[in-house]
Design an enzyme around this catalytic site. Sequence first.
Site, PDB file in Angstrom:
ATOM      1  N   CYS A  66       0.836  -1.203   0.000  1.00 31.97           N
ATOM      2  CA  CYS A  66       0.000   0.000   0.000  1.00 31.97           C
ATOM      3  C   CYS A  66       0.876   1.261   0.000  1.00 31.97           C
ATOM      4  CB  CYS A  66      -0.928   0.098   1.209  1.00 31.97           C
ATOM      5  SG  CYS A  66      -1.917  -1.376   1.471  1.00 31.97           S
ATOM      6  N   ARG A 121       3.153   0.751  -5.318  1.00 27.74           N
ATOM      7  CA  ARG A 121       3.100  -0.017  -4.068  1.00 27.74           C
ATOM      8  C   ARG A 121       1.823  -0.846  -3.912  1.00 27.74           C
ATOM      9  NH1 ARG A 121       6.754   1.544  -0.462  1.00 27.74           N
ATOM     10  NH2 ARG A 121       5.500   0.703   1.232  1.00 27.74           N
ATOM     11  N   LYS A 169      10.414 -12.305 -15.503  1.00 25.19           N
ATOM     12  CA  LYS A 169       9.935 -11.082 -16.167  1.00 25.19           C
ATOM     13  C   LYS A 169       8.702 -11.378 -17.015  1.00 25.19           C
ATOM     14  CE  LYS A 169      11.370  -8.715 -14.372  1.00 25.19           C
ATOM     15  NZ  LYS A 169      12.207  -8.746 -13.272  1.00 25.19           N
ATOM     16  N   HIS A 190      15.942 -33.798 -17.162  1.00 23.33           N
ATOM     17  CA  HIS A 190      15.403 -34.459 -15.977  1.00 23.33           C
ATOM     18  C   HIS A 190      13.955 -34.047 -15.700  1.00 23.33           C
ATOM     19  CE1 HIS A 190      19.309 -36.102 -15.166  1.00 23.33           C
ATOM     20  NE2 HIS A 190      19.837 -34.887 -15.212  1.00 23.33           N
ATOM     21  N   TRP A 242      -2.898  -2.461  -1.618  1.00 22.68           N
ATOM     22  CA  TRP A 242      -2.615  -3.829  -2.045  1.00 22.68           C
ATOM     23  C   TRP A 242      -3.291  -4.701  -1.004  1.00 22.68           C
ATOM     24  CZ3 TRP A 242       0.039  -8.227  -0.280  1.00 22.68           C
ATOM     25  CH2 TRP A 242       0.358  -9.169  -1.264  1.00 22.68           C
ATOM     26  N   GLU A 269      15.567 -15.224 -14.275  1.00 20.86           N
ATOM     27  CA  GLU A 269      15.097 -13.841 -14.287  1.00 20.86           C
ATOM     28  C   GLU A 269      14.274 -13.554 -15.551  1.00 20.86           C
ATOM     29  OE1 GLU A 269      14.765 -11.563 -12.247  1.00 20.86           O
ATOM     30  OE2 GLU A 269      14.641  -9.712 -13.398  1.00 20.86           O
ATOM     31  N   GLU A 325       5.642 -12.124 -14.776  1.00 18.12           N
ATOM     32  CA  GLU A 325       5.165 -10.954 -14.035  1.00 18.12           C
ATOM     33  C   GLU A 325       4.290 -10.044 -14.878  1.00 18.12           C
ATOM     34  OE1 GLU A 325       8.363  -9.469 -10.752  1.00 18.12           O
ATOM     35  OE2 GLU A 325       9.076  -9.457 -12.800  1.00 18.12           O
ATOM     36  N   LYS A 345       5.455  -3.387  -5.863  1.00 16.40           N
ATOM     37  CA  LYS A 345       6.900  -3.177  -5.973  1.00 16.40           C
ATOM     38  C   LYS A 345       7.611  -3.412  -4.644  1.00 16.40           C
ATOM     39  CE  LYS A 345      10.329  -1.388  -8.390  1.00 16.40           C
ATOM     40  NZ  LYS A 345      10.746  -2.511  -9.223  1.00 16.40           N
ATOM     41  N   ASN A 358      -0.846   1.225   6.129  1.00 17.59           N
ATOM     42  CA  ASN A 358      -0.083   0.295   5.289  1.00 17.59           C
ATOM     43  C   ASN A 358       0.501  -0.749   6.225  1.00 17.59           C
ATOM     44  OD1 ASN A 358       1.745  -0.972   3.571  1.00 17.59           O
ATOM     45  ND2 ASN A 358       3.270   0.646   3.757  1.00 17.59           N
ATOM     46  N   GLY A 359       0.071  -1.990   6.088  1.00 18.19           N
ATOM     47  CA  GLY A 359       0.600  -3.041   6.959  1.00 18.19           C
ATOM     48  C   GLY A 359      -0.491  -4.019   7.355  1.00 18.19           C
TER      49      GLY A 359
HETATM   50  C1  G6P Z   1       8.563  -7.719  -5.299  1.00 19.05           C
HETATM   51  C2  G6P Z   1       8.841  -7.016  -6.600  1.00 19.05           C
HETATM   52  C3  G6P Z   1      10.024  -7.668  -7.297  1.00 19.05           C
HETATM   53  C4  G6P Z   1      11.237  -7.675  -6.375  1.00 19.05           C
HETATM   54  C5  G6P Z   1      10.919  -8.338  -5.042  1.00 19.05           C
HETATM   55  C6  G6P Z   1      12.021  -8.104  -4.040  1.00 19.05           C
HETATM   56  O1  G6P Z   1       8.083  -8.995  -5.551  1.00 19.05           O
HETATM   57  O2  G6P Z   1       7.697  -7.048  -7.433  1.00 19.05           O
HETATM   58  O3  G6P Z   1      10.333  -6.952  -8.467  1.00 19.05           O
HETATM   59  O4  G6P Z   1      12.290  -8.345  -6.999  1.00 19.05           O
HETATM   60  O5  G6P Z   1       9.735  -7.785  -4.480  1.00 19.05           O
HETATM   61  O6  G6P Z   1      12.076  -6.735  -3.748  1.00 19.05           O
HETATM   62  P1  G6P Z   1      13.316  -5.950  -3.217  1.00 19.05           P
HETATM   63  O7  G6P Z   1      12.848  -4.531  -3.130  1.00 19.05           O
HETATM   64  O8  G6P Z   1      13.652  -6.523  -1.886  1.00 19.05           O
HETATM   65  O9  G6P Z   1      14.428  -6.119  -4.186  1.00 19.05           O
END
Ligand code: G6P
Length: 615
Positions: A2, A27, A492, A511, A75, A488, A495, A610, A101-102
């Site tokens: 949030c 957020r 991507k 495997h 969120w 990664e 996501e 994020k 937020n929390g």
């Molecule tokens: C969330 C974000 C990712 C990020 C992860 C870790 O899931 O969407 O993009 O890699 O958190 O976040 P940090 O800020 O600790 O790198």
Amino acid sequence: MCGIVGYIGNKEAYPIILNGLKRLEYRGYDSAGVALYDGTTIQMAKTKGKVADLEARVAKEIATSGKLGIGHTRWATHGVPNDINSHPHYSNSGDLVIIHNGIIENYASIKKELINRGYTFKSDTDTEVLVNLIEEIKKKENVKLGKAVQIALNQVIGAYAIVLFDRNKPDEIVVAKLGSPLAIGIGDEEFFVASDATPFIEFTNNAIYLEDEEMAIIRLKKGVKVRKIKDDSLVDPYIQELQLNLEQIEKGGYDHFMLKEIYEQPSVIKDTYRGRLLADQGIIRLGGLEDHIKKFTNAQRIIIVACGTSWHAGLVAEYIFEEWARIPVEVEYASEFRYRNPIISDKDVVIAISQSGETADTLAAIKLAKQRGAFVYGVCNVVGSTISRETDSGTYTHAGPEIGVASTKAFTTQITVLTMIALRLAKDKGSISQSDYMKHLRELEMIPTLVSEALKEEEKIKEIAAVFKDARNFLYLGRGYNFPVALEGALKLKEISYIHAEGYPAAEMKHGPIALIDEQMPVVVIAVNSNHYEKVVSNIEEIKARKGKIIAVVTEGDTEVKELADYIMEVPRTPESLSPLVTTIPLQLLSYHIALMLGKNVDQPRNLAKSVTVE
Ligand code: G6P
């Protein structure tokens, strides 16, 4: 997660709150809401959906006057994202208004107690419980708002950044923090509060970042008073001068933040090593590392803890550290590490990697490692973030604000920092020859140019995206340094396009994942020149034999894989240990273009946020 924002001052609050919410939308974007107070009437609007939906609702439904305002972008944790569960929330009397937020973990028992005392609840949220607990204490104890907040917070278990005001006090807002971030911007007879500093950057460069278990009472004419929640003692807050500028948080002509951030990589990688890497003189100097080199070089082990993309950067670092610095490395998901009773001692060094510096699981892992005596080093992007403050020392990545939810430039700058640390340790340990050390420094300095070259493939990558955009599954394969890049790349795609994708070490394909391969299955293979090149070529043959569609990332001028692959994405020749910094670029662009072609919201993918400040 949030995003929360608040304002009290001499300007109209609504435009500031609305703009702030837009900047904090990374957020969370399940719902949004705002409350405005002009000293007579509180106006509130809230809605499921994004800040743009809120803006439309406000235009239709409420007056926007008022020099006090609070806003929230959510969120969802407790309660589905609907209008009623959106913040702000009123207390039963209608006097107190809160955003949060929390998570309040013991909200159910408090709610029960309040219901027994006659309170009623409109929403399913823990936040509405908190505001009514504060109201109950205020009435019962006959105390002022700040005191009631302090007593209430000593009764709750969980995490919070809260902002609230009282209808009877139009010149005051109260804020508090535990586990979720909260910054207070100090202007000229005006104050801002927000989850990060971006909502107020054009108004003031002065900010207080509240520490955990601190609260502040902000009064229009009297300023900010910070206190400890536990014992009510006064705190002399540190006012930090912010380095952010507006340009950094705008799209700068790009359609999306993600694309802007992908294209920023050559310059931010340079920013990451600027002043720290002096290749000609053979120097790597990292402020946070200098006083602690011995801790690292004497370490029996380095444990890397992180989540998501940052965890992938940690995996790349494992290869680099072990190759050059010859220190054993373990890479752990912070969320597993924290609950695993891990064996850690004061001979271990823990590196915590986090773009936001706020990830709850990473933070908990840090606290555990510190308790058990390890030295904890942070690699964070957000300056002043909780993780950067909780760690014993650390290095910032200097990538600038990353706003696209899918991480791009954070990944490459994290690898850049970790590479510098590994090289510096290798030199101090003598585990690398002077000539190799000098060679690697020069190679690292070349990376921004090579990333720029890799970006030139975008048009070709767009064509590949058009061919595969309707695939339901993807497989990503890589070996050695490029195995984490495969992970990664798959992340991507998942996501932002919601296509199922799996990353695998190329040799492990046989495997299991090989069973998935048929003529429908696109397989992205990172097949750049490396020690494993011939092995990867064999893996490609195996895919081809099963009629899988091969999209290969190859070194410029490659002929062997080119013959076998259906499509290729070329990257410039790069030393193997640094190749993840370059091979990741076409994979970022591929997922960007697929998501775009599918009409997905690239910067704000569904269900994600994020900064993950809940576990
Ligand atoms: C969330 C974000 C990712 C990020 C992860 C870790 O899931 O969407 O993009 O890699 O958190 O976040 P940090 O800020 O600790 O790198």
